[in-house]
Design a protein around this motif. Structure first.
Motif, PDB file in Angstrom:
ATOM      1  N   LEU A 163      45.030  40.348  36.098  1.00 20.39           N
ATOM      2  CA  LEU A 163      44.320  40.478  37.373  1.00 20.39           C
ATOM      3  C   LEU A 163      44.931  39.240  38.252  1.00 20.39           C
ATOM      4  N   GLY A 164      44.965  38.128  37.646  1.00 17.48           N
ATOM      5  CA  GLY A 164      45.777  37.208  38.377  1.00 17.48           C
ATOM      6  C   GLY A 164      47.219  37.314  38.844  1.00 17.48           C
ATOM      7  N   LEU A 181      42.096  32.938  37.992  1.00 18.18           N
ATOM      8  CA  LEU A 181      43.158  31.953  38.443  1.00 18.18           C
ATOM      9  C   LEU A 181      42.654  30.689  38.280  1.00 18.18           C
ATOM     10  N   PRO A 182      42.249  30.058  36.921  1.00 14.98           N
ATOM     11  CA  PRO A 182      41.796  28.766  36.741  1.00 14.98           C
ATOM     12  C   PRO A 182      42.242  27.506  37.424  1.00 14.98           C
ATOM     13  N   ASN A 183      43.531  27.585  37.857  1.00 18.04           N
ATOM     14  CA  ASN A 183      44.099  26.283  38.287  1.00 18.04           C
ATOM     15  C   ASN A 183      44.230  26.440  40.045  1.00 18.04           C
ATOM     16  N   ALA A 184      43.504  27.379  40.690  1.00 18.79           N
ATOM     17  CA  ALA A 184      43.555  27.538  41.920  1.00 18.79           C
ATOM     18  C   ALA A 184      42.695  26.835  42.550  1.00 18.79           C
ATOM     19  N   ARG A 185      42.751  26.061  43.721  1.00 24.72           N
ATOM     20  CA  ARG A 185      41.605  25.079  44.235  1.00 24.72           C
ATOM     21  C   ARG A 185      40.692  25.965  45.009  1.00 24.72           C
ATOM     22  N   ILE A 186      39.466  25.770  45.169  1.00 24.39           N
ATOM     23  CA  ILE A 186      38.527  26.394  45.942  1.00 24.39           C
ATOM     24  C   ILE A 186      37.792  25.114  46.657  1.00 24.39           C
ATOM     25  N   VAL A 187      37.689  25.447  48.052  1.00 30.12           N
ATOM     26  CA  VAL A 187      37.055  24.793  48.896  1.00 30.12           C
ATOM     27  C   VAL A 187      35.697  25.393  49.586  1.00 30.12           C
ATOM     28  N   THR A 230      48.200  40.281  39.469  1.00 28.51           N
ATOM     29  CA  THR A 230      48.131  41.201  40.615  1.00 28.51           C
ATOM     30  C   THR A 230      47.794  40.637  41.896  1.00 28.51           C
ATOM     31  N   TYR A 231      46.935  39.777  41.720  1.00 29.39           N
ATOM     32  CA  TYR A 231      46.501  39.061  43.142  1.00 29.39           C
ATOM     33  C   TYR A 231      47.847  38.222  43.714  1.00 29.39           C
ATOM     34  N   LEU A 232      48.524  37.460  43.003  1.00 29.98           N
ATOM     35  CA  LEU A 232      49.677  36.833  43.347  1.00 29.98           C
ATOM     36  C   LEU A 232      50.742  37.650  43.931  1.00 29.98           C
ATOM     37  N   ASP A 233      50.916  38.992  43.310  1.00 32.99           N
ATOM     38  CA  ASP A 233      51.825  39.981  43.621  1.00 32.99           C
ATOM     39  C   ASP A 233      51.473  40.327  45.169  1.00 32.99           C
ATOM     40  N   ARG A 234      50.266  40.818  45.414  1.00 34.96           N
ATOM     41  CA  ARG A 234      49.888  41.278  46.481  1.00 34.96           C
ATOM     42  C   ARG A 234      49.517  40.349  47.628  1.00 34.96           C
ATOM     43  N   GLU A 253      34.382  30.114  26.421  1.00 32.95           N
ATOM     44  CA  GLU A 253      34.849  31.014  25.504  1.00 32.95           C
ATOM     45  C   GLU A 253      36.321  31.326  26.339  1.00 32.95           C
ATOM     46  N   ARG A 254      36.103  31.453  27.774  1.00 37.13           N
ATOM     47  CA  ARG A 254      37.230  31.764  28.324  1.00 37.13           C
ATOM     48  C   ARG A 254      38.078  30.779  29.091  1.00 37.13           C
ATOM     49  N   ALA A 255      37.943  29.398  28.788  1.00 36.85           N
ATOM     50  CA  ALA A 255      38.763  28.283  29.106  1.00 36.85           C
ATOM     51  C   ALA A 255      40.190  28.673  28.739  1.00 36.85           C
ATOM     52  N   GLY A 256      40.913  28.609  29.679  1.00 29.23           N
ATOM     53  CA  GLY A 256      42.331  28.708  29.542  1.00 29.23           C
ATOM     54  C   GLY A 256      42.751  30.112  29.606  1.00 29.23           C
ATOM     55  N   ALA A 257      41.927  31.215  29.824  1.00 22.75           N
ATOM     56  CA  ALA A 257      42.375  32.381  30.258  1.00 22.75           C
ATOM     57  C   ALA A 257      42.986  32.381  31.602  1.00 22.75           C
ATOM     58  N   GLY A 258      43.473  33.624  31.957  1.00 19.73           N
ATOM     59  CA  GLY A 258      43.800  34.096  33.501  1.00 19.73           C
ATOM     60  C   GLY A 258      45.189  33.543  33.820  1.00 19.73           C
ATOM     61  N   HIS A 259      45.527  33.545  35.064  1.00 21.31           N
ATOM     62  CA  HIS A 259      47.069  33.071  35.319  1.00 21.31           C
ATOM     63  C   HIS A 259      46.956  31.541  35.557  1.00 21.31           C
ATOM     64  N   PRO A 260      48.025  30.654  35.352  1.00 21.18           N
ATOM     65  CA  PRO A 260      48.015  29.421  35.338  1.00 21.18           C
ATOM     66  C   PRO A 260      48.461  28.897  36.625  1.00 21.18           C
ATOM     67  N   ALA A 261      49.027  30.026  37.572  1.00 19.19           N
ATOM     68  CA  ALA A 261      49.455  29.479  38.691  1.00 19.19           C
ATOM     69  C   ALA A 261      48.563  28.563  39.542  1.00 19.19           C
ATOM     70  N   PRO A 262      48.967  27.550  40.181  1.00 17.85           N
ATOM     71  CA  PRO A 262      48.104  26.706  41.033  1.00 17.85           C
ATOM     72  C   PRO A 262      48.464  27.248  42.549  1.00 17.85           C
TER      73      PRO A 262
END
Length: 677
Positions: A487-488, A524-530, A490-494, A411-420
Motif C-alpha cells: 500500500l505504501g 509509511l512509518p518514516n513519513a513525517r506528519i505535521v 502504491t501511494y508512492l507510485d501514484r 506488533e506492526r512496528a517496522g511494517a510498511g514502506h520505509p521511504a521517508p
C-alpha cells in the motif's frame, strides 16, 4: 425535407456514384458529378449538399459555406447542411459558430447522430459537462439501428438505468462485440459507481475498435475522475494523435494538466480553445483558475471578469473573484450581485456561490450583520445539496481510536514502506496548512505539490474491499506487513506524477488526511506528519465562509463544524498518547507570533536544516491551488488572527458544539479521547 423533387432511378445511381467518389477521396470528380446532376435537374438538395462537401474537401471552404447557408435557409426542416457548416466552422477555429450551427441542426433533425456527437465534443470543450453528456446520450440514442439497442439507448438517455442495463445485457449476450453497446454499458456502470466495470468495458471497446475516439475520451474521463492522471494523459495523447483538434480531448487534457500542476501547458490549451470559443464563460473561468494557480493574479482577474461579462448569472465566476481573498469588490459589483440574486432562474449551486461572494464583499466593507446573513444563506443552500450526518465522522474517529492501541502498533512496528519522502500536512481546512506547506516547500530539499487525494483513494479502496458499508479499520487490522508495504508503494507510485523537481522530500497537504493518520503511519512509518491547528472559532468560522469546490460537507453548518473540530482534536489527542512525538503540531497563532522559532522547530521535526528561504516563503513562485494561494504570496500578517470576533454575536451554535475544546485551546481537554474508545 420538404419540396424536394423525387429523383429518378438513373439519377439515384449517378448520385450514389458521386457519393462513392467523395468517400474514396476524389473530391474533384465528386464535385463535377454533383454539378452535372444540378445542371440536369436544377433542384436536387442532396447533390447540392454533396457539392458543398466536395468543395470543402478540395479546400474551397468559402464556396462551401455560402452553399450550405443557402441550403439551410431554403430548407428550414433539414439539419444536414448545418451539420456540414458546423464541421467547417470547427476546422476554421470558430467553435462558437459551430455550436450554434449544430444546435440548430439537431433542433431541425433530431435523428442526426453525428451532429449530436459533434455538439457533445464542442460542449465538452467549453466546460458544459452536463450539456455534453446529454448530447452524447442523444448520439447513442440515434446512432443505433438495432431496435433492441435503440430501446436500451433511449432508456439510458432518459435515466432509466435498471431497464437500460437489462436490455444491454440481453443485447451483448447476442452481440458481444458490438462496441456501441459496450460503451453504453460502460457509461451505465460509471453512473452507478461501478468504476472497475466501466474501465474494463471501455478498454474492451477500444481493443475492438482502436479508432473509437468517443470510447477513448470516456476512458480518459473515467481515469481522470479516478485520480489516475498519467493514464488519462496517455489515452488523451492517443486520441489527439488521431484528431489533434478534438475539442473535448483538448479541454480534458488541460483539466488533467491543471490537476497535476502543469499549468503552463494547460494555459496554452485554454488560450487556444478561447480563440475558437471566445464567447464561452466556462473556458474563461478555467483559464482564470490556471492563471491563479500560477500566481498571475491580474490575468486571472481579467479572465474571471470576462467570464462574468459573458454570463452575468454565473455565480462561480463571482465566487472565484472573491476566493482570491485579497480581491476587493467595488460598489457596482455589489449592486450587480444583488441584482442577479433577485432572478428566479438561477440554479441553487450558482445562487449559493453568489451568496458567498456577496458575503465576502460585505465583510470587506465592514457590514458584518449583512455579511453573516448572506454567509448563512449560502451555507443553507449548499447543505441542501450535500446532506451530512455528524455521527458518521464521529464513528470514523471511534473506529480509528479502537484500532490504534499500543499492542496493535507494537506488533506492526517496522511494517510498511520505509521511504521517508512524504511530509503529510494535516488538520482542518482553513487552519493555515497552505502557509505551512509554502514554508516547507521553500526549503531546497522539499517539493510542494497540492492537496493530493491518494490517501483518501486508498482508504476508499480498503472500504470497498471491506464490503460492509462501514469503515476500513477492521480490514486494516488483518493486513500483513507485506500488504502494508505494498500500500505504501502504491501511494508512492501514484504521487510520482506530482514530483517534478527531483527533490528528496515532497509535501502532501490534504487536511482531511487527519482521519487516516493511522493508515499513513502503518504504510509509511518514516513519513513525517505535521498537524496544523488554529483557534477553533477562527478555523471553523473561516470554513463556514468558504464555498468548497468539493467535499467538506461538514462545513455548511456551525454546529456540524464544532462537532467535527471536536472529533479531530480527540483523534489527534489519542495519536499523541499512543505514538508520542509521531505528529508535530504547529499552532497557527504561535507561528504568526514567533515565525522563526516555529519554523526552526518544524524543520527539525522533518529532519531538515534551517534555511533562511523558509522565512521568505512569500517569494516562492510555485503553483498554489488552494483558497489561500494569494495570501501565502505575502509576508505573514497578524490582522486576520482574530477576525472572527466581528461575527461572534452569531456563533452561539458553534461555541456550544465545541464545548470545553474551546475553553482549553491550544491545550486539549483531559480525557477527551477516552469518550471515543
Amino acid at each position: 425535407m420538404k419540396n424536394v423533387a423525387e429523383a429518378s432511378a438513373p439519377l439515384s445511381d449517378v448520385y450514389a456514384h458521386a457519393v462513392r467518389l467523395l468517400e474514396n477521396g476524389r473530391a474533384d470528380l465528386a464535385a463535377a458529378q454533383a454539378r452535372e446532376i444540378l445542371r440536369a435537374v436544377c433542384t436536387h438538395p442532396p447533390s447540392e449538399l454533396l457539392l458543398a462537401q466536395a468543395e470543402a474537401a478540395s479546400g474551397d471552404e468559402a464556396s462551401a459555406v455560402l452553399r450550405l447557408r443557402r441550403l439551410a435557409a431554403a430548407h428550414v426542416d433539414w439539419g444536414a447542411p448545418l451539420l456540414e457548416l458546423g464541421r467547417i466552422q470547427a476546422r476554421q477555429g470558430d467553435g462558437t459558430g459551430a455550436i450554434a450551427s449544430l444546435r440548430t441542426a439537431v433542433a431541425r433533425t433530431p435523428g442526426l447522430p453525428q451532429a449530436w456527437l459533434a455538439l457533445g465534443d464542442h460542449l465538452a470543450a467549453t466546460g458544459d459537462e452536463a450539456g455534453a453528456q446529454q448530447a452524447y446520450a442523444e448520439h447513442v440514442r440515434h446512432a443505433t439501428t438495432d431496435p433492441r439497442l435503440m430501446t436500451a439507448a433511449a432508456a439510458l438517455a432518459d435515466g432509466q438505468l435498471p431497464e437500460a442495463e437489462r436490455l444491454l445485457r440481453r443485447h451483448l449476450h447476442a452481440a458481444p462485440t458490438d462496441v456501441a453497446a459496450i460503451r453504453m454499458m460502460a457509461e451505465l456502470a460509471a453512473r452507478i459507481g461501478r468504476h472497475e466495470d466501466a474501465e474494463r468495458l471501455l478498454r474492451r471497446a477500444i481493443a475492438l475498435a482502436p479508432r473509437f475516439l468517443a470510447a477513448r475520451l470516456n476512458l480518459a474521463t473515467l481515469l481522470h475522475r479516478l485520480n489516475r492522471p498519467e493514464e488519462a494523459l496517455a489515452e488523451l495523447d492517443v486520441l489527439l494523435a488521431a484528431d489533434s483538434r478534438h475539442p473535448g480531448g483538448r479541454n480534458l487534457k488541460a483539466v488533467v494538466l491543471s490537476r497535476i500542476g502543469d499549468c503552463a501547458p494547460a494555459i496554452e490549451i485554454y488560450e487556444q480553445l478561447l480563440r475558437e470559443y471566445p464567447e464561452h464563460g466556462r473556458i474563461w473561468l478555467s483559464l482564470g483558475h490556471a492563471l491563479k494557480t500560477e500566481g498571475e493574479r491580474e490575468r486571472a482577474i481579467a479572465a474571471y471578469r470576462r467570464s462574468i461579462a459573458l454570463e452575468p448569472g454565473f455565480g462561480e465566476a463571482w465566487w472565484s473573484l472573491a476566493n482570491l481573498k485579497t480581491f476587493r469588490f467595488a460598489a457596482d459589483d455589489i449592486a450587480a450581485m444583488r441584482t442577479q440574486l433577485q432572478r428566479g432562474d438561477i440554479e441553487n449551486d450558482q445562487r449559493a456561490q453568489f451568496e458567498f461572494a456577496l458575503a465576502k464583499a460585505l465583510e470587506d466593507c465592514g457590514d458584518h450583520a449583512a455579511s453573516f446573513a448572506h454567509y448563512e444563506s449560502g451555507n443553507a443552500l449548499r447543505r441542501r445539496s450535500l446532506p451530512y450526518r455528524p455521527a458518521d465522522a464521529t464513528a470514523r474517529v471511534r473506529r480509528a481510536v479502537r484500532l490504534l492501541q499500543p499492542g496493535f502498533l507494537r506488533e506492526r512496528a517496522g511494517a510498511g514502506h520505509p521511504a521517508p519522502d512524504p511530509i503529510f500536512v494535516i488538520g482542518l481546512p482553513r487552519a493555515g496548512s497552505t502557509l505551512v506547506e509554502q514554508i516547507l516547500s521553500s526549503h531546497p530539499q522539499v517539493e510542494g505539490t497540492m492537496e493530493l487525494p491518494e490517501i483518501i483513494g486508498l482508504s476508499n479502496r480498503l472500504r470497498r474491499e471491506a464490503g460492509d458499508g462501514g469503515g476500513y479499520h477492521e480490514l486494516l487490522a488483518t493486513l500483513t506487513p507485506g500488504e502494508l508495504r505494498d500500500l505504501g508503494q502504491t501511494y508512492l507510485d501514484r504521487t510520482r506524477v506530482h514530483r517534478k523537481l527531483g527533490r528528496p522530500f515532497f509535501i502532501d497537504k490534504m487536511p482531511n488526511n487527519f482521519l487516516h493518520v493511522g493508515l499513513i503511519h502503518l504504510i509509511l512509518p518514516n513519513a513525517r506528519i505535521v498537524d496544523v491547528r488554529r483557534h477553533p472559532l477562527a478555523c471553523c468560522f473561516s470554513g463556514f465562509k468558504q464555498y468548497f469546490a468539493r467535499g467538506q460537507a461538514f462545513s455548511y453548518g456551525l454546529a456540524d463544524l464544532g462537532t467535527y473540530y471536536r472529533d479531530y482534536v480527540a483523534l489527534m489527542a489519542h495519536v499523541d498518547d499512543v505514538l508520542p512525538g509521531r505528529v508535530h503540531r504547529v499552532i497557527y497563532e504561535e507561528l504568526v507570533a514567533d515565525t522563526e522559532a516555529e519554523v526552526r522547530r518544524l524543520l527539525a521535526h522533518c529532519g531538515l536544516s534551517f534555511d533562511p528561504a523558509c522565512l521568505r516563503f512569500f517569494e516562492n513562485d510555485r503553483p498554489v491551488r488552494t483558497a489561500s494561494s494569494e495570501q501565502v504570496r505575502q509576508p505573514i500578517y497578524r490582522d486576520g488572527v482574530d477576525h472572527w470576533r466581528h461575527f461572534e454575536p452569531w456563533l452561539g451554535p458553534l461555541k456550544a458544539a465545541l464545548g470545553d475544546v474551546l475553553d482549553h485551546y491550544p491545550d486539549v481537554p483531559k480525557g477527551i479521547a477516552a469518550g471515543y474508545r
